[in-house]
Every structure is written in C-alpha cells, then in structure tokens.
Design a protein around this motif. Structure first.
Motif, PDB file in Angstrom:
ATOM      1  N   UNK A   1       0.930  -1.114   0.191  1.00  0.00           N
ATOM      2  CA  UNK A   1      -0.090   0.278  -0.019  1.00  0.00           C
ATOM      3  C   UNK A   1       0.973   1.066  -0.002  1.00  0.00           C
ATOM      4  N   UNK A   2       0.701   1.994  -1.021  1.00  0.00           N
ATOM      5  CA  UNK A   2       1.646   3.333  -1.174  1.00  0.00           C
ATOM      6  C   UNK A   2       1.694   4.092   0.088  1.00  0.00           C
ATOM      7  N   UNK A   3       0.814   4.494   0.927  1.00  0.00           N
ATOM      8  CA  UNK A   3       0.941   5.372   1.829  1.00  0.00           C
ATOM      9  C   UNK A   3       1.592   4.792   3.215  1.00  0.00           C
ATOM     10  N   UNK A   4       1.447   3.351   3.229  1.00  0.00           N
ATOM     11  CA  UNK A   4       2.380   2.498   4.224  1.00  0.00           C
ATOM     12  C   UNK A   4       3.837   2.438   3.837  1.00  0.00           C
ATOM     13  N   UNK A   5       4.082   2.257   2.480  1.00  0.00           N
ATOM     14  CA  UNK A   5       5.492   2.382   2.127  1.00  0.00           C
ATOM     15  C   UNK A   5       6.109   3.546   2.400  1.00  0.00           C
ATOM     16  N   UNK A   6       5.425   4.401   2.124  1.00  0.00           N
ATOM     17  CA  UNK A   6       5.971   6.070   2.359  1.00  0.00           C
ATOM     18  C   UNK A   6       6.346   6.144   3.799  1.00  0.00           C
ATOM     19  N   UNK A   7       5.353   5.565   4.536  1.00  0.00           N
ATOM     20  CA  UNK A   7       5.640   5.705   6.155  1.00  0.00           C
ATOM     21  C   UNK A   7       6.769   4.760   6.437  1.00  0.00           C
ATOM     22  N   UNK A   8       6.936   3.645   5.821  1.00  0.00           N
ATOM     23  CA  UNK A   8       8.102   2.632   6.144  1.00  0.00           C
ATOM     24  C   UNK A   8       9.324   3.491   5.721  1.00  0.00           C
ATOM     25  N   UNK A   9       9.405   3.944   4.806  1.00  0.00           N
ATOM     26  CA  UNK A   9      10.749   4.778   4.014  1.00  0.00           C
ATOM     27  C   UNK A   9      10.966   5.760   5.191  1.00  0.00           C
ATOM     28  N   UNK A  10      10.179   6.658   5.603  1.00  0.00           N
ATOM     29  CA  UNK A  10      10.365   7.749   6.533  1.00  0.00           C
ATOM     30  C   UNK A  10      10.815   7.137   7.815  1.00  0.00           C
ATOM     31  N   UNK A  11       9.939   6.295   8.455  1.00  0.00           N
ATOM     32  CA  UNK A  11      10.444   5.691   9.622  1.00  0.00           C
ATOM     33  C   UNK A  11      11.991   5.012   9.516  1.00  0.00           C
ATOM     34  N   UNK A  12      12.274   4.255   8.673  1.00  0.00           N
ATOM     35  CA  UNK A  12      13.552   3.776   8.277  1.00  0.00           C
ATOM     36  C   UNK A  12      14.718   4.862   8.303  1.00  0.00           C
ATOM     37  N   UNK A  13      14.139   5.996   7.935  1.00  0.00           N
ATOM     38  CA  UNK A  13      15.277   7.232   7.693  1.00  0.00           C
ATOM     39  C   UNK A  13      15.476   7.728   9.302  1.00  0.00           C
ATOM     40  N   UNK A  14      14.255   7.818   9.983  1.00  0.00           N
ATOM     41  CA  UNK A  14      14.268   8.471  11.307  1.00  0.00           C
ATOM     42  C   UNK A  14      15.130   7.649  12.013  1.00  0.00           C
ATOM     43  N   UNK A  15      14.947   6.109  11.825  1.00  0.00           N
ATOM     44  CA  UNK A  15      15.649   5.153  12.697  1.00  0.00           C
ATOM     45  C   UNK A  15      17.143   5.068  12.501  1.00  0.00           C
ATOM     46  N   UNK A  16      17.530   5.416  11.069  1.00  0.00           N
ATOM     47  CA  UNK A  16      19.187   5.388  10.835  1.00  0.00           C
ATOM     48  C   UNK A  16      19.534   6.812  11.590  1.00  0.00           C
ATOM     49  N   UNK A  17      18.970   7.789  11.475  1.00  0.00           N
ATOM     50  CA  UNK A  17      19.453   8.947  12.097  1.00  0.00           C
ATOM     51  C   UNK A  17      19.278   8.936  13.551  1.00  0.00           C
ATOM     52  N   UNK A  18      18.435   8.346  14.192  1.00  0.00           N
ATOM     53  CA  UNK A  18      18.525   8.035  15.542  1.00  0.00           C
ATOM     54  C   UNK A  18      19.625   7.093  16.063  1.00  0.00           C
ATOM     55  N   UNK A  19      19.866   5.988  15.374  1.00  0.00           N
ATOM     56  CA  UNK A  19      21.081   5.190  15.672  1.00  0.00           C
ATOM     57  C   UNK A  19      22.362   5.765  15.332  1.00  0.00           C
ATOM     58  N   UNK A  20      22.361   6.586  14.256  1.00  0.00           N
ATOM     59  CA  UNK A  20      23.967   7.138  14.124  1.00  0.00           C
ATOM     60  C   UNK A  20      23.946   8.350  15.421  1.00  0.00           C
ATOM     61  N   UNK A  21      23.018   8.990  16.162  1.00  0.00           N
ATOM     62  CA  UNK A  21      23.316   9.763  16.957  1.00  0.00           C
ATOM     63  C   UNK A  21      23.427   8.792  18.430  1.00  0.00           C
ATOM     64  N   UNK A  22      22.672   7.810  18.471  1.00  0.00           N
ATOM     65  CA  UNK A  22      23.243   6.991  19.585  1.00  0.00           C
ATOM     66  C   UNK A  22      24.456   6.198  19.698  1.00  0.00           C
ATOM     67  N   UNK A  23      25.071   6.157  18.319  1.00  0.00           N
ATOM     68  CA  UNK A  23      26.217   5.401  18.468  1.00  0.00           C
ATOM     69  C   UNK A  23      27.380   6.245  18.738  1.00  0.00           C
ATOM     70  N   UNK A  24      27.057   7.845  19.021  1.00  0.00           N
ATOM     71  CA  UNK A  24      28.004   8.832  19.652  1.00  0.00           C
ATOM     72  C   UNK A  24      27.957   8.719  20.939  1.00  0.00           C
ATOM     73  N   UNK A  25      26.937   8.301  21.419  1.00  0.00           N
ATOM     74  CA  UNK A  25      26.704   8.176  23.026  1.00  0.00           C
ATOM     75  C   UNK A  25      27.165   6.918  23.667  1.00  0.00           C
ATOM     76  N   UNK A  26      27.964   6.996  24.873  1.00  0.00           N
ATOM     77  CA  UNK A  26      28.387   5.882  25.378  1.00  0.00           C
ATOM     78  C   UNK A  26      27.295   5.147  26.016  1.00  0.00           C
ATOM     79  N   UNK A  27      26.840   4.105  25.869  1.00  0.00           N
ATOM     80  CA  UNK A  27      25.806   3.399  26.716  1.00  0.00           C
ATOM     81  C   UNK A  27      26.525   2.530  27.821  1.00  0.00           C
ATOM     82  N   UNK A  28      25.610   2.245  28.660  1.00  0.00           N
ATOM     83  CA  UNK A  28      26.001   1.683  29.858  1.00  0.00           C
ATOM     84  C   UNK A  28      26.464   2.500  31.147  1.00  0.00           C
ATOM     85  N   UNK A  29      27.237   3.594  30.814  1.00  0.00           N
ATOM     86  CA  UNK A  29      27.408   4.438  31.887  1.00  0.00           C
ATOM     87  C   UNK A  29      26.115   5.430  31.786  1.00  0.00           C
TER      88      UNK A  29
END
Length: 115
Positions: A48-76
């Motif tokens: 479904x086109x609108x769902x595919x568009x939302x999936x694409x955007x969500x993947x981009x937002x996740x990539x951006x968040x993962x990139x930001x999180x990689x710069x933050x030390x986890x565990x401390x």
C-alpha cells in the motif's frame, strides 16, 4: 525493503545531518532489522503506497537516531567531575527510544500492532 530507501531520500529528510553515505549504508540494515522484528515481518510484504511511504520515512528516522546513539556511550548512566556532569542513555532506554520512533512513524498503518 532497504532498496526503497536511498541516501538521496535520507538526505532530503535530514539535509544538515552529519551521517555519511557509508554510515547510512551501515545503519540502514540495522534499522530495517529492528523494524522487521517489531512489525513481525509485515513491512516485507506491504505494498500500500501510503504505508510504504511511512516505512521509508521511519527507516530514515531510525537510521538518524541510531547514528546519534552511536556517539553516546551506553551503559554509563552519568559522570560527574567537579561540578560538571553528563548523563547518558542506558541500552534499554536507547532501544525504547528507537521503538518509540517506529511506533510514531508507523502510526495508523497497523504494522506495529492494532490500527
């Protein structure tokens, strides 16, 4: 599913992002894998086109968040040094943040659960 999301598409959503093409290509499979698990593989067969568009955007937002999180030390959780303090995300908080992005991005599609 990742063939739908390109660097060009990502860079239109995040034009001032410091994420490089190489980092994007590294983080996209991670984002896709998380989204596949959270949607119980439903994103793989969605056409479904609108769902595919939302999936694409969500993947981009996740990539951006993962990139930001990689710069933050986890565990401390926090460091204090003579009045200067820093707080960091715990691994579970980081994962919950990503999941929240997925829920918000796919809201109304039924892919993360009920409509």
């Amino acid at each position: 599913m990742s063939y739908l999301v390109t660097w060009d598409f990502y860079s239109t959503l995040f034009p001032s992002s410091e994420v490089t093409v190489q980092e994007f290509n590294n983080f996209l499979p991670q984002a896709q894998a998380k989204l596949e698990v959270w949607t119980h593989q439903r994103i793989l067969t969605e056409t479904t086109l609108y769902k595919v568009a939302q999936i694409k955007q969500t993947l981009c937002y996740l990539v951006n968040a993962i990139a930001i999180q990689k710069e933050i030390p986890l565990g401390i959780t926090s460091i204090s040094n003579d009045g200067y303090s820093e707080s960091y995300l715990k691994r579970t908080e980081a994962e919950n943040e990503l999941k929240g992005i997925a829920y918000a991005g796919l809201s109304g599609t039924g892919l993360m659960g009920a409509l």
